[in-house]
Enzyme design. Sequence first.
Site, PDB file in Angstrom:
ATOM      1  N   HIS A 194     -10.627  -4.640  10.571  1.00  0.00           N
ATOM      2  CA  HIS A 194     -11.287  -4.287   9.313  1.00  0.00           C
ATOM      3  C   HIS A 194     -12.479  -3.360   9.537  1.00  0.00           C
ATOM      4  CE1 HIS A 194      -8.885  -7.419   7.480  1.00  0.00           C
ATOM      5  NE2 HIS A 194      -9.344  -7.082   6.293  1.00  0.00           N
ATOM      6  N   GLU A 220       0.805  -1.223   0.000  1.00  0.00           N
ATOM      7  CA  GLU A 220       0.000   0.000   0.000  1.00  0.00           C
ATOM      8  C   GLU A 220       0.834   1.267   0.000  1.00  0.00           C
ATOM      9  OE1 GLU A 220      -0.792  -2.626   1.890  1.00  0.00           O
ATOM     10  OE2 GLU A 220      -2.868  -3.143   1.388  1.00  0.00           O
TER      11      GLU A 220
END
Lengths: 326, 352
Positions: free
Chosen positions: A129, A60
Amino acid sequence: MAEIAYWEAIRRAHDEEMAHDPLVIAMGEDIGVAGGTYKATSGLYQKYGSERIIDTPISENSYTGIGIGASMAGVRPIIEIMSINFALLALDTLINAAAKIRYMSGGRVSCPIVMRTPGGTAHQLAAQHSARLARMFMSTAGLRVVTPRGPLDAYGMLKSAVRCNDPVIIIEHESMYNMRGEVPDHEVFRPLEGAEVVRTGSDITLVGYNYSVHLCLAAAEKLASMGVSAEVIDLRALKPIDRDTIRRSVEKTHKVVVAEEDEAAVGVGAEIISVINEECFFALDAQPVRVHAADVPVPYARQLEKAAIPNADDVLAAALKVLGRV
Amino acid sequence: MNRDLLRSLVYDMLLARTFEERAAQEYANGRISGFLHLYPGEEAVAVGVLHAAEPADYVVSTYREHVHALARGISARQIMAELFGKKDGVSGGMGGSMHIFDGTRRFMGGYAIVGETFPIALGVGYAIAYRGLPEAVICFFGDGAVNQGTFHESLNMAALWRIPILFVCENNHYQIGTEIHRHSAVADIHKRACGYAIPAEKIDGMDVLAVYEAARRALDAIRNEGGPRFLEFETYRFRGHSMADPGAYRPAAELQAYLHDDPVDSVIRAAETADPTPGKQAPIRAQGSPPSPFRGPAWESLTAPDIESLRAEAAAVVDDAVRFAEASPAPTMEDAWHAFRRNRMPDGPSAP
């Protein structure tokens, strides 16, 4: 005017902007051959090819940096981060580079990237998450942060973001990709600044953004049945904050509740109430109240998750407290 | 032609040394503040590599980037003014020593976050490859940067997507104060590129002619064959990490040995003789690459008076740069807001 899903709105914006400008590309994990975790780029790999719809490795920070570098050399990248939790890995390139390059270069080099990423809780995605993190990005000078509440803004703000020369972070929501709403058939650009009064009222102001706007709207509906006229503001952009719309509403209603899905500390509610203090403190008739998540990592267990994250009833309860009806 | 190139290399080496030594003086005089990282000892790397680059190639550099900027043709005036934090600085006084940017010369910044430059340079390279241009991006970094995750992430993607990027490792053997064998399991840094199938070699970074030739070969290969290349230059910084660091952690004998191998003195010695690199192994030339410009019949040496006039010119340019920087006004908050907000298009095109 067609009713389409949030994910379809995002997909349409990608498609139109990529057709409009050959320098627009998109990059992210699984966005190409696999069509995107939330289908936001489905079919575009086949249409635009692997050089414009780029399947990245799980890196990322570096692929965000690639988007930044490419944008400095004229390309317009839309960077998808699969979950805002993973955007923490990209904080260096985002905050140390993208947000600062124009300034550090004395205004000579710009960094027009768009980063799209879903925040928010969904259905028992557990602690790693379910982060929201909007408060982290909205505190950084040099970034724009927008939070579309439905398909129209998801579509029109992405289109504006692609054409904006600032780095723009679009925070979507895990639970909203299938939400449907009307989007005109013709091309629309929605502004990246400015809050919107989505329901007018005179007794109390409920402020939300992204998912929490819907909590405010549901609470307003219940308040209406109790004879209370609630005004609902969708902030739309968390950076910059539209101070005027907030001030005008509070000067009218004299009472305010801010709803956020995130923890309270150093958050959206804290910021909005500070803005109210600065802009129109003496217009208040009651203490402003924040509705927010419990100060814990988001629990996995269904009942605990539900208890930790605010819902429409929490907004209603807060409104009744501000109204002195408790 | 070759003599011009040699003259230019010698001049840039002298200018680099003179500029940096003067910057140290001005720091001591209090006219430069903040962190100041100087380049003496490492000049051959920036000067050699950037002489091999084309004007259309991009450069992404670190916080020790004054000499990269000079070698790229940014004026000593603009760089010194930036160090002084003045309005006429190359970044308008907004960046300072560590953040030199000049889009017109494709100098895409000095960055002070170690390892951040890898993905940014790679993105510039992606833009080049995407447009199918015969350009490359040159990414400078030190030995301390190779243990960041971005190094490995970026090498992977550079090779995967065949990005036209030249990785240039300035291995000065110290990550601030930690010697390379104490920070890296594999101290032969170029070997790490093998893990990503990127052609790599190690070159003497104290020899500007060897640096130039290696960079030219690598850039030719990038343009002709595509994909990334990786060069590790062994070099040494004669000063501490920054002005705040006396560099006392280094053995005196080690520093002395490198000072004896001063790259500025070496290139002058080489320029004054017929053979540019006496006693040194010529770098192995890649098959099919063009012949060296420093060998063959066209070679001509520079004379001692030539060198003295170059030295005087460099000194005059640096003096002038300091006077310019001194005279330049301080930026205002209005300038800062202007820099920050320039090019903004907040709302996109309006709805039809």
